[in-house]
Write a protein that holds these residues in place. Structure first.
Motif, PDB file in Angstrom:
ATOM      1  N   ARG A  39       0.841  -1.203   0.000  1.00  0.00           N
ATOM      2  CA  ARG A  39       0.000   0.000   0.000  1.00  0.00           C
ATOM      3  C   ARG A  39       0.874   1.251   0.000  1.00  0.00           C
ATOM      4  O   ARG A  39       0.587   2.211  -0.721  1.00  0.00           O
ATOM      5  N   ALA A  40       1.945   1.261   0.790  1.00  0.00           N
ATOM      6  CA  ALA A  40       2.840   2.416   0.842  1.00  0.00           C
ATOM      7  C   ALA A  40       3.494   2.653  -0.518  1.00  0.00           C
ATOM      8  O   ALA A  40       3.613   3.798  -0.972  1.00  0.00           O
ATOM      9  N   LEU A  41       3.924   1.579  -1.189  1.00  0.00           N
ATOM     10  CA  LEU A  41       4.512   1.721  -2.519  1.00  0.00           C
ATOM     11  C   LEU A  41       3.491   2.240  -3.528  1.00  0.00           C
ATOM     12  O   LEU A  41       3.809   3.077  -4.374  1.00  0.00           O
ATOM     13  N   GLU A  42       2.262   1.766  -3.448  1.00  0.00           N
ATOM     14  CA  GLU A  42       1.220   2.239  -4.353  1.00  0.00           C
ATOM     15  C   GLU A  42       0.923   3.710  -4.117  1.00  0.00           C
ATOM     16  O   GLU A  42       0.753   4.483  -5.062  1.00  0.00           O
ATOM     17  N   ASP A  43       0.865   4.115  -2.836  1.00  0.00           N
ATOM     18  CA  ASP A  43       0.630   5.523  -2.506  1.00  0.00           C
ATOM     19  C   ASP A  43       1.763   6.395  -3.033  1.00  0.00           C
ATOM     20  O   ASP A  43       1.533   7.467  -3.588  1.00  0.00           O
ATOM     21  N   LEU A  44       2.995   5.933  -2.853  1.00  0.00           N
ATOM     22  CA  LEU A  44       4.146   6.674  -3.342  1.00  0.00           C
ATOM     23  C   LEU A  44       4.102   6.795  -4.862  1.00  0.00           C
ATOM     24  O   LEU A  44       4.362   7.863  -5.418  1.00  0.00           O
ATOM     25  N   ALA A  45       3.759   5.715  -5.535  1.00  0.00           N
ATOM     26  CA  ALA A  45       3.669   5.744  -6.996  1.00  0.00           C
ATOM     27  C   ALA A  45       2.617   6.751  -7.456  1.00  0.00           C
ATOM     28  O   ALA A  45       2.846   7.509  -8.406  1.00  0.00           O
ATOM     29  N   ARG A  46       1.463   6.778  -6.781  1.00  0.00           N
ATOM     30  CA  ARG A  46       0.421   7.746  -7.133  1.00  0.00           C
ATOM     31  C   ARG A  46       0.909   9.176  -6.927  1.00  0.00           C
ATOM     32  O   ARG A  46       0.689  10.048  -7.769  1.00  0.00           O
ATOM     33  N   GLU A  47       1.573   9.418  -5.802  1.00  0.00           N
ATOM     34  CA  GLU A  47       2.070  10.762  -5.512  1.00  0.00           C
ATOM     35  C   GLU A  47       3.112  11.197  -6.537  1.00  0.00           C
ATOM     36  O   GLU A  47       3.074  12.327  -7.033  1.00  0.00           O
ATOM     37  N   LEU A  48       4.020  10.305  -6.878  1.00  0.00           N
ATOM     38  CA  LEU A  48       5.042  10.647  -7.860  1.00  0.00           C
ATOM     39  C   LEU A  48       4.433  10.898  -9.237  1.00  0.00           C
ATOM     40  O   LEU A  48       4.872  11.794  -9.959  1.00  0.00           O
ATOM     41  N   GLU A  49       3.426  10.131  -9.605  1.00  0.00           N
ATOM     42  CA  GLU A  49       2.753  10.344 -10.889  1.00  0.00           C
ATOM     43  C   GLU A  49       2.050  11.700 -10.902  1.00  0.00           C
ATOM     44  O   GLU A  49       2.110  12.426 -11.898  1.00  0.00           O
TER      45      GLU A  49
END
Length: 44
Positions: free
Chosen positions: A13-23
């Motif tokens: 979940r943390a990696l997915e959140d980070l990916a969304r934020e970076l996108e």
């Protein structure tokens, strides 16, 4: 893709959140907006 080898749901979940934020940040940069500082606490 990175989350494929992980088993801890919180890590995934943390990696997915980070990916969304970076996108989101990348989209703002592509559209000429000023970059927003990261909110995840990860050092740049």
């Amino acid at each position: 893709m990175l989350a494929g080898g992980l088993s801890n749901r919180d890590d995934i979940r943390a990696l997915e959140d980070l990916a969304r934020e970076l996108e989101e940040r990348a989209q703002r940069l592509r559209h000429g907006m000023q970059a927003v500082p990261p909110t995840t606490g990860i050092a740049a």
